[in-house]
Design an enzyme around this catalytic site. Structure first.
Site, PDB file in Angstrom:
ATOM      1  N   GLY A 149     -33.261 -28.804 -39.791  1.00 29.34           N
ATOM      2  CA  GLY A 149     -32.519 -28.581 -41.033  1.00 29.34           C
ATOM      3  C   GLY A 149     -32.787 -29.702 -42.023  1.00 29.34           C
ATOM      4  N   ASN A 150     -32.451 -29.455 -43.273  1.00 31.01           N
ATOM      5  CA  ASN A 150     -32.604 -30.489 -44.299  1.00 31.01           C
ATOM      6  C   ASN A 150     -31.744 -30.170 -45.509  1.00 31.01           C
ATOM      7  OD1 ASN A 150     -34.739 -28.531 -45.391  1.00 31.01           O
ATOM      8  ND2 ASN A 150     -35.672 -29.315 -43.509  1.00 31.01           N
TER       9      ASN A 150
ATOM     10  N   SER B 126     -37.718 -36.914 -42.766  1.00 30.77           N
ATOM     11  CA  SER B 126     -38.210 -36.157 -41.621  1.00 30.77           C
ATOM     12  C   SER B 126     -37.851 -36.903 -40.331  1.00 30.77           C
ATOM     13  CB  SER B 126     -39.738 -36.041 -41.749  1.00 30.77           C
ATOM     14  OG  SER B 126     -40.268 -35.403 -40.632  1.00 30.77           O
ATOM     15  N   GLY B 127     -37.303 -36.186 -39.368  1.00 33.50           N
ATOM     16  CA  GLY B 127     -37.165 -36.735 -38.023  1.00 33.50           C
ATOM     17  C   GLY B 127     -36.124 -37.814 -37.804  1.00 33.50           C
TER      18      GLY B 127
ATOM     19  N   SER C 199     -38.469 -34.888 -45.763  1.00 32.66           N
ATOM     20  CA  SER C 199     -38.416 -33.675 -44.938  1.00 32.66           C
ATOM     21  C   SER C 199     -39.696 -32.858 -45.062  1.00 32.66           C
ATOM     22  CB  SER C 199     -37.230 -32.827 -45.410  1.00 32.66           C
ATOM     23  OG  SER C 199     -37.374 -31.510 -44.937  1.00 32.66           O
TER      24      SER C 199
ATOM     25  N   GLU D  81     -39.910 -29.838 -45.132  1.00 35.01           N
ATOM     26  CA  GLU D  81     -39.669 -28.679 -45.998  1.00 35.01           C
ATOM     27  C   GLU D  81     -39.563 -29.064 -47.479  1.00 35.01           C
ATOM     28  OE1 GLU D  81     -40.240 -25.847 -45.109  1.00 35.01           O
ATOM     29  OE2 GLU D  81     -39.653 -25.549 -43.015  1.00 35.01           O
TER      30      GLU D  81
ATOM     31  N   HIS E 177     -30.754 -24.269 -39.154  1.00 36.61           N
ATOM     32  CA  HIS E 177     -31.258 -23.392 -38.101  1.00 36.61           C
ATOM     33  C   HIS E 177     -30.054 -22.800 -37.362  1.00 36.61           C
ATOM     34  CE1 HIS E 177     -35.408 -25.609 -37.824  1.00 36.61           C
ATOM     35  NE2 HIS E 177     -35.193 -25.038 -38.995  1.00 36.61           N
TER      36      HIS E 177
ATOM     37  N   HIS F 295     -36.654 -18.380 -38.146  1.00 35.27           N
ATOM     38  CA  HIS F 295     -36.600 -19.793 -38.537  1.00 35.27           C
ATOM     39  C   HIS F 295     -35.179 -20.270 -38.797  1.00 35.27           C
ATOM     40  CE1 HIS F 295     -38.519 -23.208 -41.122  1.00 35.27           C
ATOM     41  NE2 HIS F 295     -37.336 -23.555 -40.664  1.00 35.27           N
TER      42      HIS F 295
HETATM   43 ZN   LIG Z   1     -36.321 -25.362 -40.705  1.00 37.74          ZN
END
Ligand SMILES: [Zn+2]
Length: 211
Positions: free
Chosen positions: A28-29, A43-44, A72, A74, A94, A154
């Protein structure tokens, strides 16, 4: 630090996503747009440990303006949505039921009038690899005249004029998805027509006017 208040807000929503079980791990973001800048989750990084310094500030071309981490994966999807809509905040999850429903239908139908807050029946964006421009384009298409979309195999995305409203819609989309899933266990649920949804909008306008 630029966009400090927004970066802190992103951290708060990130933690809430975990508490509400709309994401697991680092999935998610979340982002917020202010003028030509966007504060977006890295990210991460686990949301439980996320600090304002970890949140990136990027411009609308995706160039990092402030922050040491990688934004991210995305980011292309967030930038495409900001380019195509007047959204000022985006939440991508998600969440379990939204993701489940997105594997099985072309759109989440109007099982409850609360779906008006998402603009009506919620489309499912075509599948494409995470982080790709193709996914970004599919999501923009699915969001046409909507404030939420499911993403095939997704997850889900919601937008708003504020991060609070985008988050509220993420929770609502998950609730509607679970409601639909549960109703399907009983057979074929009855659905609201476009006229019934319009009557709800009209009633809401009347009530707001009286208040
Ligand atoms: Zn995603």
């Amino acid at each position: 630090m630029r966009l400090l208040a927004q970066r802190e807000e992103v951290c708060g929503v990130g933690r809430q996503l975990r508490l509400d079980r709309l994401v697991i791990g680092t999935s998610g973001n979340v982002s917020v747009r202010v003028d030509d800048l966007v504060a977006i989750t890295p990210s991460g990084v686990d949301y439980a440990a996320l600090t304002a310094e970890d949140v990136l500030v990027v411009d609308l071309a995706g160039t990092v303006v402030e922050g040491d981490r990688a934004p991210s994966s995305e980011l292309p999807m967030h930038l495409a949505v900001y380019a195509a809509t007047d959204a000022r905040a985006i939440v991508h999850t998600h969440a379990l039921f939204a993701t489940t429903v997105g594997t099985a239908v072309e759109e989440l139908p109007a099982v409850h009038y609360a779906i008006n807050d998402l603009g009506g029946p919620v489309r499912v964006a075509a599948y494409a690899t995470f982080g790709s421009q193709e996914l970004a384009s599919a999501v923009v298409a699915a969001l046409h005249e909507r404030t939420g979309a499911l993403m095939r195999n997704h997850g889900a995305i919601t937008v708003g004029a504020t991060l609070a409203s985008a988050y509220e819609r993420a929770v609502k989309l998950e609730w509607l998805s679970e409601l639909y899933w549960r109703a399907m266990q009983l057979g074929a649920p009855s659905l609201l027509s476009a006229e019934q949804l319009e009557a709800v909008r009209e009633q809401a306008r009347r009530k707001a006017y009286r208040a």
